[in-house]
Design a protein around this motif. Structure first.
Motif, short mmCIF file in Angstrom:
data_model
loop_
_atom_site.label_atom_id
_atom_site.label_comp_id
_atom_site.label_asym_id
_atom_site.label_seq_id
_atom_site.Cartn_x
_atom_site.Cartn_y
_atom_site.Cartn_z
N HIS A 45 24.07 8.49 27.13
CA HIS A 45 24.38 8.69 28.54
C HIS A 45 23.11 8.73 29.39
O HIS A 45 22.00 8.60 28.87
CB HIS A 45 25.20 9.97 28.72
CG HIS A 45 26.60 9.83 28.21
ND1 HIS A 45 27.57 9.09 28.85
CD2 HIS A 45 27.20 10.32 27.08
CE1 HIS A 45 28.70 9.13 28.16
NE2 HIS A 45 28.51 9.87 27.08
N HIS A 86 38.20 7.11 29.20
CA HIS A 86 38.32 5.85 29.94
C HIS A 86 39.66 5.15 29.68
O HIS A 86 39.97 4.16 30.31
CB HIS A 86 37.17 4.91 29.58
CG HIS A 86 35.84 5.48 29.95
ND1 HIS A 86 35.09 5.02 31.02
CD2 HIS A 86 35.13 6.51 29.43
CE1 HIS A 86 33.98 5.74 31.12
NE2 HIS A 86 33.98 6.65 30.17
N ASP A 126 29.64 3.99 30.84
CA ASP A 126 28.81 4.93 30.09
C ASP A 126 27.62 4.19 29.51
O ASP A 126 27.78 3.16 28.85
CB ASP A 126 29.62 5.56 28.96
CG ASP A 126 30.70 6.49 29.46
OD1 ASP A 126 30.86 6.59 30.70
OD2 ASP A 126 31.37 7.11 28.64
N HIS A 143 25.51 2.16 24.70
CA HIS A 143 26.39 3.29 24.40
C HIS A 143 26.72 3.21 22.91
O HIS A 143 26.60 2.12 22.34
CB HIS A 143 27.65 3.15 25.29
CG HIS A 143 28.42 4.40 25.50
ND1 HIS A 143 27.85 5.60 25.85
CD2 HIS A 143 29.77 4.65 25.41
CE1 HIS A 143 28.80 6.51 25.98
NE2 HIS A 143 29.97 5.97 25.70
N HIS A 203 35.49 0.52 27.83
CA HIS A 203 35.37 0.82 26.40
C HIS A 203 36.45 1.79 25.99
O HIS A 203 37.17 2.34 26.82
CB HIS A 203 33.97 1.34 26.05
CG HIS A 203 33.59 2.67 26.62
ND1 HIS A 203 33.59 2.94 27.98
CD2 HIS A 203 33.19 3.83 26.03
CE1 HIS A 203 33.19 4.18 28.17
NE2 HIS A 203 32.95 4.75 27.01
N HIS A 218 36.55 4.79 24.59
CA HIS A 218 36.48 6.26 24.59
C HIS A 218 37.61 6.85 25.43
O HIS A 218 37.98 6.30 26.47
CB HIS A 218 35.12 6.74 25.11
CG HIS A 218 34.06 6.78 24.03
ND1 HIS A 218 32.72 6.68 24.30
CD2 HIS A 218 34.16 6.94 22.69
CE1 HIS A 218 32.03 6.76 23.16
NE2 HIS A 218 32.89 6.91 22.17
ZN ZN Z 1 31.95 6.65 26.49
#
Ligand code: ZN
Length: 243
Positions: free
Chosen positions: A195, A67, A159, A138, A62, A64
Motif C-alpha cells: 500500500h 473491492h 491498491d 500489490h 482486483h 480483494h
Molecule cells: Zn487490495
C-alpha cells in the motif's frame, strides 16, 4: 462533464462511516461503477438516484474483499431486474466472483455476468469512456485505471505500493484518485502490505501534474495533510465531484 460519485472510501479495516471502496463514474452516455466493496448496493441507492439497471459497466481492479464483496448483492438485484451485468477485470476476478457466489449459495447468479477480460496494459471502450490500464504493485494481480472522456481524464491507482509508472500514466490528468492507507510515519508497514501513504500519493500527484488529488482506501485514523503543491479534495461518503 464527468461526475465522480464516491460510494465508499475506506479500505477493508477502516472507519465504518467511510464504507468500502467504490466510485461511480458518470459520463454523458455511460455509468461505470469502479470497484464494489461491501455495502455498495446500499450506497448506490442512498447516495445516488440510481439502481443496478442504471449501471452500464462494473470495473473491478482486483479480487480483494474490500473491492469485490458487494458483487453478490448487486447480482441479486440484476436477477430481480432481469438484466445482465457487464463486469470488466482481470480473469481471476471472474473466478473470484464465481467463488463468492458459490459460497453465498447462489452459484447460478454467475449467469447474470457478462465478463469482459482485460490485462495490465489493456484498453477497452465503455461507450464514450476510454479505459486504459497498467499493472499496480500489490501482492495479487491488480490494475490501475485511467478513464478518458473527451478532454477529461481521471486516474485511479487502486491498491498499490508507490508506483512510479503511475506518474506517466496520470500525466496532466484532471483528477488522481490515489489510495492512502496511512500517514508517512507508518510507511514501512504500509509498503510491506502493498500500500501507499499520504506522502506517496502526493508525490505521484505532483510529479504527474494533476489538477486535484483525492485520497481513498483510508484506514481507521484521520489522515494528516501537510502543505502540498497539488490541492487535495477530502471527499466524504456520498460526495460527488464534477469535472
Ligand atoms: Zn487490495
Amino acid at each position: 462533464v464527468v461526475i465522480l460519485r464516491f460510494l465508499g472510501l475506506g479500505g477493508w479495516a477502516s472507519n465504518p462511516f467511510l464504507g468500502h471502496v467504490s466510485i461511480l463514474l458518470e459520463s454523458r452516455y455511460a455509468r461505470v461503477l469502479v470497484d464494489a466493496g461491501e455495502g455498495v448496493y446500499t450506497a448506490l441507492r442512498t447516495c445516488t438516484p440510481y439502481d443496478v439497471n442504471d449501471l452500464d459497466y462494473v470495473v473491478i481492479t482486483h479480487r480483494h474483499g474490500d473491492h469485490i464483496l458487494g458483487i453478490p448483492t448487486i447480482l441479486q438485484h440484476s436477477r430481480r431486474l432481469g438484466m445482465r451485468l457487464k463486469v470488466v477485470g482481470l480473469t481471476d476476478v471472474y473466478e473470484a466472483i464465481a467463488d463468492l457466489l458459490r459460497g453465498a449459495g447462489v452459484p447460478s447468479h454467475i449467469g447474470f455476468v457478462d465478463f469482459i477480460s482485460i490485462e495490465g496494459g489493456g484498453e477497452a471502450y465503455l461507450k464514450d469512456v476510454r479505459l486504459s490500464t497498467i499493472k499496480s504493485r500489490h501482492p495479487i494481480p491488480t490494475l490501475s485505471l485511467r478513464f478518458d472522456v473527451n478532454d477529461k481524464c481521471v486516474v485511479y491507482s487502486s491498491d498499490t505500493q508507490p508506483n512510479p509508472d503511475l506518474t506517466a500514466f496520470a500525466r496532466g490528468c484532471d483528477v488522481l484518485i490515489h489510495e492512502a492507507s496511512a500517514d508517512d510515519e507508518y510507511s514501512e508497514e504500509v509498503h510491506a502490505y502493498g500500500h501507499s501513504t499520504v506522502g506517496d500519493a502526493v508525490k505521484i500527484a505532483e510529479d504527474a501534474g494533476v489538477k486535484y488529488l483525492v485520497l481513498i482506501h483510508r484506514h481507521l485514523k484521520p489522515l494528516v495533510i501537510r502543505s502540498t503543491k497539488v490541492p487535495i479534495v477530502m471527499v466524504q461518503k456520498c460526495d460527488y465531484l464534477e469535472i
